[in-house]
Design a protein around this motif. Sequence first.
Motif, PDB file in Angstrom:
ATOM      1  N   ALA A 128       0.837  -1.203   0.000  1.00  0.00           N
ATOM      2  CA  ALA A 128       0.000   0.000   0.000  1.00  0.00           C
ATOM      3  C   ALA A 128       0.869   1.249   0.000  1.00  0.00           C
ATOM      4  O   ALA A 128       0.614   2.202  -0.741  1.00  0.00           O
ATOM      5  CB  ALA A 128      -0.912   0.001   1.223  1.00  0.00           C
ATOM      6  N   LEU A 129       1.907   1.216   0.785  1.00  0.00           N
ATOM      7  CA  LEU A 129       2.794   2.374   0.865  1.00  0.00           C
ATOM      8  C   LEU A 129       3.443   2.639  -0.500  1.00  0.00           C
ATOM      9  O   LEU A 129       3.525   3.781  -0.953  1.00  0.00           O
ATOM     10  CB  LEU A 129       3.868   2.096   1.918  1.00  0.00           C
ATOM     11  N   GLY A 130       3.876   1.568  -1.132  1.00  0.00           N
ATOM     12  CA  GLY A 130       4.526   1.720  -2.442  1.00  0.00           C
ATOM     13  C   GLY A 130       3.583   2.285  -3.485  1.00  0.00           C
ATOM     14  O   GLY A 130       4.005   2.987  -4.400  1.00  0.00           O
ATOM     15  N   ASN A 131       2.296   1.978  -3.364  1.00  0.00           N
ATOM     16  CA  ASN A 131       1.384   2.409  -4.415  1.00  0.00           C
ATOM     17  C   ASN A 131       0.815   3.802  -4.207  1.00  0.00           C
ATOM     18  O   ASN A 131       0.507   4.485  -5.178  1.00  0.00           O
ATOM     19  CB  ASN A 131       0.242   1.408  -4.553  1.00  0.00           C
ATOM     20  N   ILE A 132       0.616   4.206  -2.964  1.00  0.00           N
ATOM     21  CA  ILE A 132      -0.067   5.497  -2.799  1.00  0.00           C
ATOM     22  C   ILE A 132       0.589   6.460  -1.831  1.00  0.00           C
ATOM     23  O   ILE A 132      -0.011   7.475  -1.494  1.00  0.00           O
ATOM     24  CB  ILE A 132      -1.545   5.323  -2.361  1.00  0.00           C
ATOM     25  N   CYS A 133       1.800   6.213  -1.400  1.00  0.00           N
ATOM     26  CA  CYS A 133       2.280   7.087  -0.338  1.00  0.00           C
ATOM     27  C   CYS A 133       2.536   8.500  -0.841  1.00  0.00           C
ATOM     28  O   CYS A 133       2.912   8.717  -1.992  1.00  0.00           O
ATOM     29  CB  CYS A 133       3.507   6.513   0.351  1.00  0.00           C
ATOM     30  N   SER A 134       2.302   9.459   0.026  1.00  0.00           N
ATOM     31  CA  SER A 134       2.536  10.861  -0.303  1.00  0.00           C
ATOM     32  C   SER A 134       3.917  11.243   0.218  1.00  0.00           C
ATOM     33  O   SER A 134       4.565  10.465   0.919  1.00  0.00           O
ATOM     34  CB  SER A 134       1.469  11.720   0.351  1.00  0.00           C
TER      35      SER A 134
END
Lengths: 874, 243
Positions: A128-134
């Motif tokens: 999740a972090l890899g796909n949407i992190c800001s």
Amino acid sequence: MNPFSSGTRLRDMIRAIRACKTAAEERAVVRKECAAIRAAINENDQDYRHRNLAKLMFIHMLGYPTHFGQMECLKLIASPGFPEKRIGYLGLMLLLDERQEVLMLVTNSVKQDLNHTNQYIVGLALCALGNICSAEMARDLAPEVERLLQFRDPNIRKKAALCSIRIIKKVPDLAENFINPVAALLKEKHHGVLITGVQLCTDLCKVSPEALEYFRKKCTDGLVRTLRDLVNSPYAPEYDIAGITDPFLHIRLLKLLRVLGRGDADASDSMNDILAQVATKTESNKNAGNAILYECVETIMSIEDNGGLRVLAINILGRFLSNRDNNIRYVALNMLMRAITVDAQAVQRHRATILECVKDSDASIRKRALELVYLLVNESNVKPLTKELVDYLEVSDQDFKGDLTAKVCSIIEKFSPEKSWYIDQMLKVLTEAGNFVKDEVWHALVVVISNASDLHGYTVRALFRALQTTAEQESLVRVAVWCIGEYGDLLVSNAGMLNVEDPITVTESDAVDIVESAIKRHASDLTTKSMALIALLKLSSRFPSCSRRIKDIVVQHKGSLVLELQQRSLEFNSIIEKHQNIRSALVERMPVLDEATFGGRRASSLPNTVSTSSGTAVKLPNGVAKPSAAPLVDLLDLSDDVPAPSSSGGDFLQDLLGVNLPPATQSEGTNQTPKAGTDVLLDLLSIGSTPAQDNNLSTPDILSSGQDNKPIIASLDVLAAPSLTHTTSSTASNMMDLLDGLGPAPPKPAENGPAYPSIVAFESSSLRLTFNFSKQPGNPQTTMISGSFTNLSSNLFTDFVFQAAVPKFLQLHLDPASGNSLPASGNGTITQSLKVTNSQHGKKPLVMRLRIAYKVDGKDVLEEGQINNFPRDL
Amino acid sequence: QKQYTRPNQLEEQVAFSFERLFLFFSEQNRDLRSDYSSPWTPVARTRNRRCLQSASIVNHEPHILIILRHYDLNGVILLVTSQIHFVCLISRQGKVRLTKWYSTYTQKERSKAIRELSGVILSRGPKLCNFVDWKGYKVVYKRYASLYFCMCIDDEDNELEALEVIHHFVEILDRYFGSVCELDLIFNFHKAYYILDELLIAGELQESSKKTVAKLISAQDSLVEVAKEEASSISNIIAQATK
């Protein structure tokens, strides 16, 4: 299970939605489901939260709003179980993106999950972090991710590596922290980790020069070895694709080597052997092999020069280009476009094949090929290439014609070896795809035609023929109508016949017919019709026998609903009817349009190249660059007093062609002073009486030569007619009066207005300046001042410069002085004309400050003064 | 809003030269601008990242633009991005079956992109190449039965490899569902997403082994099963206890 639970299962909902016959039905089902889910959310329902979120994801995919479910994702992620977290993270990635503020709330949960004991939960969080992190999340969680690069399970290491890519893309500052852990990843044996490590390494090199330097030094040899091992590895079923072991890893390694080798001879050298091996040994009968070859070619092209390898690469591209598979041809074209900067000669060899690709049935290939052809054109091959392209224009798709036409026109303009070829090719393009030709392009064509005086007859006949066969192409019609108007006599008389053309017989009425048909065509737009009207006016004088008929055609538009046409019709009618005596002078052939000026105009719209156009523009002392063709502009357009240097070439030519329509005129009038007729008359006069080349100075000359001035102006009022081809409303109405004689008799400028006494504006021991004043009729604000300097001393003044300044409510326009040396003892004068516009006319008197600099015996003298004794009411 | 915080001279130069380049584009003859509008997008995007130096923009030849799209004089790569921007599955009727966005797009942009692309891709004939230029990106698509698998990549990326990635994904789906069909993907769309997440992260390939992906998915599926059983057994116990 739970008898109190409401709502349906996910499967049932999908079925219900799929069963809907209409969009309205579907909306109803979705609305019902959403209502149920909202209710469940409000009740804080625990049991079906994950099912509801799954439903929401499906609804989201159909394009309905689902923002109300975002908080549910966070709740699921915060719950302890794996199934809940799994669906929660999925929802997070689907329903949210990095811009939503809700995302910040999840940072803490993600942090906990990254430290979870269950590696699958760690994996979910990393994904999740890899796909949407800001950027904010990246900063907060980077240390966790960095630590996970050393996690015991390789599957977590690879996820952490990709997550790091996202982090360094969001926050390049963090790149340094990742350099060391990545170096360790590059030594891994696990393919997943290796692939992701190589990718991370590539991205690090892109964002950080230090990283690039580090990896180039430490890892190049190791990577070359890894690639060699991979290429030579025995059959590995787990990674095998079409007989190649892990093409994905191949490609990524090649990509990284490219980054490392570019700009560094040593690194490039160390990878030469393995690149040669990949380029020669890879099977090219399957897509996977071709993908590797393609990547390898790109790497060879990018790293430091090695002649042998480049030949190999170009050969591979040649093979690709002749491949039957469209995909392969597409990538070949793509790569040749990059190769052209490396080895243009080698790419030229494939010209014929590339040209074939322009005619391919596949739009993607056509587009690439056309771009490539555009880059391939040079002086030596422009003729055959253009011929091919123009021929193809005839049969090409409608939606490709726009692109193709723009490219062809651009090629023709850029590389045309001679004018006749240029004109020929442009005529072909206009005939085939005139509707796709941009305004600037046909404007440029008109300029070229007007300059090629020996080709006038040929061009007008060719256009006539073209127009006879096809009248569908708007810009063809425009150019043809313009040429017929200008050179109609050559059309009928067959003058200037070239050897190559067939003689045609055109009668005067044929020529009028064809222009008339252009007006009558329903598809013609306003510009075309306006141009056709002007052409008719011109023809009325060229062909006296058709004058009657032309008048009838013109009169038909008297009642046109389009103001522009109506006005032109009325004005032209009165020229034809009432002003026979001056008509032929009015509609004389247009002076040659200055190519250099036009080119300069086009270029000067480009701020960077303003300097290049200064060769053609004459710099006047008032700081306004006035191109030498400007009087011509005045001839046709009253409002275009000081052509703004920034206006585009299109405007300029539109002015010349008389197609300037009112809105455009008004929009450019920001810094213009209202002008009255006299000025235009003078401009007109200057056209008529002096050669066009040097008339940029003629206006002031006439003005300043005081004694001739008045009679000329007096005799000129009738000549005002040509300016009626214009539409500037303020002046046009004024002119209408003059012409139609509806109002009182036209006031003679010379007699008009009160006479003002001359004044001595400035007097010193050595110099006297006197001012004579005159006003233009109908424009009390503007005063024409003619100043004359007299030398009272007994020494010659040289380098004489006069400068004047006025307060803000005045506008000052200085014309060049008649000379810069002033003979001694009043034996000569320098005259200087000024034009002052008083915006506070009647309220404030004129006032002016002046500074006069000159040299006496090589010594600089500066005199300054203020003029307060202007007559009142100026 | 700056995405990075290392103000140095190079960046200013870059910003400056991009301004010039942009001016050049917008002021230069318009046909050029429209032709090259597509490569513009990535170049403009790169402005916010950091990359090239100013020197290479002085030349006004059109072909310099091509060079610019790749590297500057010092060999620094101009386009920092090189990734998959999104993946989507579109049925032959134009219905979306799966979308995954790796770059930031607003909801509006997303639906617009899908709409435009399905218009272009669905209308293409069977023999044509599998690549479509789209707003300066390339969309690689491949049709399997009634589904189009699309992948949007950067202009610089390897299209043939993207095709291979698509095929890789399809094979994994096939293995998981056992000769996968569109209905499987409709009713088990979340499973398809789980598989995709094991294959791609941040728009980059994560795993080249189909076996590893299958293993990871089944391990996680069994975790879910175990949790479910536990839950149902507990609820059974409670149910029995309350009887």
